[in-house]
Structure formats: C-alpha cells, structure tokens
Design a protein around this motif. Sequence first.
Motif, PDB file in Angstrom:
ATOM      1  N   LEU A 103     -41.997  29.225   7.597  1.00 32.78           N
ATOM      2  CA  LEU A 103     -41.371  28.198   6.770  1.00 32.78           C
ATOM      3  C   LEU A 103     -41.256  28.678   5.320  1.00 32.78           C
ATOM      4  CD1 LEU A 103     -40.298  25.268   7.014  1.00 32.78           C
ATOM      5  CD2 LEU A 103     -42.517  24.493   6.190  1.00 32.78           C
ATOM      6  N   LEU A 104     -42.304  29.333   4.832  1.00 25.02           N
ATOM      7  CA  LEU A 104     -42.266  29.869   3.478  1.00 25.02           C
ATOM      8  C   LEU A 104     -41.181  30.932   3.350  1.00 25.02           C
ATOM      9  CD1 LEU A 104     -43.428  30.117   0.622  1.00 25.02           C
ATOM     10  CD2 LEU A 104     -45.118  31.731   1.526  1.00 25.02           C
ATOM     11  N   ASP A 105     -41.045  31.771   4.372  1.00 23.71           N
ATOM     12  CA  ASP A 105     -40.022  32.815   4.348  1.00 23.71           C
ATOM     13  C   ASP A 105     -38.624  32.207   4.273  1.00 23.71           C
ATOM     14  OD1 ASP A 105     -39.179  35.665   4.680  1.00 23.71           O
ATOM     15  OD2 ASP A 105     -38.306  34.880   6.516  1.00 23.71           O
ATOM     16  N   THR A 106     -38.391  31.155   5.055  1.00 24.12           N
ATOM     17  CA  THR A 106     -37.095  30.464   5.022  1.00 24.12           C
ATOM     18  C   THR A 106     -36.843  29.851   3.652  1.00 24.12           C
ATOM     19  OG1 THR A 106     -37.224  29.953   7.389  1.00 24.12           O
ATOM     20  CG2 THR A 106     -35.729  28.604   6.046  1.00 24.12           C
ATOM     21  N   ALA A 107     -37.862  29.175   3.134  1.00 25.87           N
ATOM     22  CA  ALA A 107     -37.721  28.533   1.819  1.00 25.87           C
ATOM     23  C   ALA A 107     -37.479  29.565   0.732  1.00 25.87           C
ATOM     24  CB  ALA A 107     -38.976  27.724   1.499  1.00 25.87           C
TER      25      ALA A 107
END
Length: 723
Positions: free
Chosen positions: A443-447
């Motif tokens: 999720l952090l990578d996407t954000a």
Amino acid sequence: MKQQINKELEYAKDFVERSSWHIFLTGKAGTGKTTFLHSLPKITKKKMVVVAPTGIAAINAGGMTIHSFFQIPFGPLLTKKAGAIKSSLTDQKVTKIKIKQFQAMELLVIDEISMVRADMLDAIDEILRKYRRSMEPFGGVQLLLIGDLQQLPPVVTSEDWSILKNFYPTLFFFNSHAFKECRYVRIELKKIYRQEDPVFIQILNEVRDGFLSSNSKLLLNRRYIPNFNPDKEQRYIRLSTHNASVKAINDKKLEELKSKSFVYKAQIDGQFPKHNYPTEFELELKIGAQVMFIRNDSSSQKRYYNGKIGEVTFLNKKKIHIHCEGEAEEIIVPKEQWEEVKYVLNKKSGALETKIVGVFTQFPLKLAWAITIHKSQGLTFARAIIDTNRAFDHGQTYVALSRCRSLEGLVLTEPINEYAVICDETVRLFHKISSDVVPDDDLLDTAYKEYQVSLLRDVFGTNSIEQLLFSVVHLLQKHNRWEGSLYEVIEKLIHEVIQPLEVTTSKFVNLLSVYIYKNKREELVSRLRDGALYYQEHLCTQFTKVIEEAVFESDNSELRVEWAELNETLYRVVQTKARCFVALINSVPVRSLKEIIAKEEGRLLVKPQRFDLKDVTSKNPELYAILKLWREDKASDKECTTSAILHFNIMKAIADYAPKTMSQLKAIPGVGTTTTSQYGSEILQMVRQWSDKSSDEDILLKKLNEDLGLNITKDAFDRFKEL
C-alpha cells in the motif's frame, strides 16, 4: 540491547512524507501519538498547519484552535455537502492573507480528532475547496488526523444536536460527508509506553472496547477501597467528571492548610485569550499544597514532566520549591512560557510560518488534589482516585483509568458497574470497517508512486504560472494608473509560452507514470533528463527572457505593492521549477524534489527576488531623468509621496513634449492650476536648461560631422557620451 523498530510509527512517517493519502493515526492511551505530533517538523518538508478543537489542546500541540485558524463561527455548522439549503459559511469574511495561507497549505494536522465534530470537518472542507479552487476533498490538502476515538467524544449541546441530527447520524468526525469521499489509511500505534503490567493493559483494552470480562471486573473492583483516606505523602490525585466538584475539592484542601498564602500573578504579553490560560492567572499556593506540573521541564535536567505530582515545601515572593516522592532533592521551580500562535504567510518567501501573538508566563503548576477527566487527557499519574460511576459519556472511564501507570496505583470510589463502561456502537463499527485499510509495504509503494506522479505533474505543469499570470492581467485591468508594455507581455507569455506546453505536459507526465508504475527506473531517469532540458529551455529560459523585456511603472501604491507580491511569487515559482529541472538533469531522485521545492519556497530563501522589468522611457530620456530626480527631491523635502508632487504620467508627458512656455505646459493633459502655480516655473526652467544644452550638443555634433567628414547619429553620440 538493540532497540526494536516501531513499524507503525515508521509507516506513519512514510505516509506523511511520501504520499498524499489522508492518515488517521490512532492508538490506545500512552502509545506515543503526541510524541509523533511533536516530531513532525523534523519529518516532513511539507507546509504544515496544526490545529486542535480546544485552546489547551492547541497550545499543547503547538498550533491554533480550529475555530481561530479557519475563522469558523461557533454553533451548528451547515454545509451544502451535508445537504443544507444554505451554508453557515455563506457570509464568512476571509482576508486575502488568510486565503493565501489556505492556498499554501499542504498538510493539515488535526490533533484530538475524537473531539472534532463532523459538521466542523465538513466546514473545513468547504472552506478549503472554495479558496483553493479545487473540487478535491479538503481542496487537495493532505489530512493527518491524530487521536483515539475510544477516548473523549465531540461535545454538542442539545440545541445544536436538535439541528444537526437532521444531517448526521452521529457527530464523530468519520460521519463527515467530506471524509467519506476521502481515501485514507488507518495507522494504529500498538506499543504502549505508559503501562507495563500485561494484566492492567488487558483490563484497559476491555474497558476501551466496552466489554469488561467478569475476571477483569473482579480484578479492577479489588481497587475499590471504601472511605479511602490516603496519607499525604502518597500524593493521590482525584479524577472527577465535573469542573465544579474539582474546584470545590481543591479550594477546600487549600483552605485547610494553616500556612501563609502566596499569590503569583501571571505575566501576559500580547494576545492570550482567557479560555486558553494553561493555569490560574492568579495562582494561590501554600506550603503543604499538593500540586501538579503542567509542563515538561524545558531545561537539560528534565526533572519534571506534565502530570508529575509533588508537594510545596517552600514559598516566598519569587521562589517555589517542590518535593516529589522518592526524590532526595527538591525542585526549584522556574517560570515557564506558553505561546499563543497563529499562522502567517511570509509574503517574501511564500512559506507558511508560525507567529507568536501572545505569551503567558507563570509557574508551571496547578493545585492537584483533583482534576477533571477532560483535562487529564494526555497526562500520566502514579496514583489516582477515580470516580468512575459518574462517568457520563463514551470513553470517560477509559481515559480516567488509562492515566494510571499501574493497577496498584489507582483507587475506585465505588465498584465498577456496567454503566461506567460506555463505548459508542458507531465507533466500534467504524473501527471494524477502517481496520481493512491498514498500512503495509504494498500500500505504501502504491501511495508513493502516486505521490511521485503528482509531484512531477506539479513540477512540469504550468497551471500555477498561468494562474499567477491571469492574476497580473486582472490586476492591470483593475487599475489604469500605470504605463508600459507589461500587459502585452503577460498576454504573450500566456499564449506563446504557457498554453502551448499544456498538452505536451499532460502526455509527458502520463508517459512518466507508466515508467514509475512499471518500475522502469533507467527509462524514467533518461526521460526525466530529456524532459527537464526541454522545459528548462522552453519554459524557464523563455519565460525569463520574455518577461524581462516588459516595461512597467506606476505611482499607484496599491498597484505597486500587489504587483511586487505577484512578481516575487512568479519569480519563486519559475526559479523553483528551474532548480528542479537542474536536479533532474543531474539524475537526482524524484523523491528529492520536495526538499528542493521546500528550500526554494522559503526555508533557505533569505532575500526575495523579482524579475527585473525595464523602466518607462521617454522621447527625451535625459529630460525625463532630470524631472524624475527633481520629483524625488521635492517629495523628500515635503515628506510626501512622489505622486503627490507630480504623477509620473504627467511627468512623462512633460518630458515628451518639452514645453517652453506656461501656455504649452498648461496644454498638457493632467496639468492643472495647482501644478502650474506650485511648480510651473521650476519645470519650465529645467526644460529650458535641458533644451539649451541639447541645442549646444546638436551644434557640436553637426560641426564634428562636417569637419571630420563623419556621419555620427544622435543616438551614437549619446552612447559615446555615456562612455
């Protein structure tokens, strides 16, 4: 022993700095939410504003109250988003400076979010959308909401609720219509620093969730001690639900002491509202009084902290000594300062800054035989007497019990019953739903990828420059007392430099986003380098070249001030883009662009700079320069503005026409009786002297050309004289 990494705290830092997602940072009491808040200035380069629902909470957070910063009226707040026919903010008056603050903000931190009403959050959304001219939730500003919904709830009067219940099922912030449109991540801090006993932690967790097991209830009720009367040395503090009972207890205990009373008056500098006073303005103390420190020790000794209990052992007009249990040395208490701040926009740098508008100086103490549960939020006590059966709302019992470090340190005035453990069902449901949006590396990578694309769109995009140029156009259209080619140059910039890049930028950023999402780093770096070279030439260099050809002059002080601000902002925006392009040409990572932008927008910018425009010139520049210097000298002698002597339009016309008689001077448009009567003779004398000198020079030039057989022009001769 190697310190264990707090994964949730690391996620919180990363989502703040490396994404634009909204964040709900929560956690049980004592998990470090306030510590994280205070560390934010070191974590993020984003332009940040910190607000809180109450004055004391705002001061503790180092920010402003929500009502004050957003200029929101008290009472129920109805918005179009909530379905109201007319918004409560329709007649809101907001200054230009405040609007610029709204537009500059990137990160809005709201502390004690559990006490923020849904209608207030919708009001913030409406204000930011309006003044940032954005249809995104909260005008595109990232939210960091900090607090524990299992603690103190929003406060609403029955009259307000009778209106608001038509628009909201409950007033917890998550029922805000704007918040429901947001994409957010819920980060729950789990490591508890306040308590260590696993049995007590389990009891607190059950109280927090509203389900107290029979075993936990049995263990907790063992702390019920009828008619408990502690020894003075044990220094218990009583937690109660009502201000009146707390005041009565403290006043009675102080009156019982037979020692001499001393009153210490606070010093207030600037503006510091009474309702934000951190302690009494007139602090009355006696030897033997039980007191609580209300600040952490700001010195390197760190001898006291917010919530530490002690006893007054010595008093005089200037000194207070406190003894705390288990410590050999007494604490000589220094005075501390609390600051009332407001946010201001630095006109020169465009950066948001905090300005201290008031200072409250007083000994950091208050009587502490009793305190309200509301005011105990955030504090830690070794020993406390708790009146749990008078808890009247969701979360109050949990707040009271969780102030204690240990089960052995608390005493109940009555056994716990089912009415004392109250947990709102809507809160429970929200926690269940929001727990599906928890952080992980994917999720952090996407954000982070989304944030990089957004950052590149801002860097390569021309919207910010175009809006500023249109602002200049509107400014010049509003005023007519100016001369030059600035208007035509701005129009040229819009149509020949900015707008042709808009389609290119859209396609280019879309291509970059493909490389980012597919992790094609080499292709991304190469394309960024090529794109930066192109935009450096076709945007920054071309923009600077064109605008510095503009001619502008005005005696209108309002116009000059507004243009100066726009000029500085334009320079900063273009300069920031140029710095970013240079960085990308040198293969600097995209994530570093934010730091470059922050530095350019004021963190390291010392002296504001502007585009240098050319001055208005006359047909007779030497005469114009003579008149200009004369006007400045006259204004200095009379201590007035230069335009009060002679408006520059008239001055330019005089220089152009070079009148030699009073009738010729009067024939110039704008020259009135006042001008001719006061300055007519001086002006004509300057014109004649210049004319005579010019005639002599014309004769000299003619003779030179004839004698030497040359063909020197007047312009060449003038340039030669300058050399």
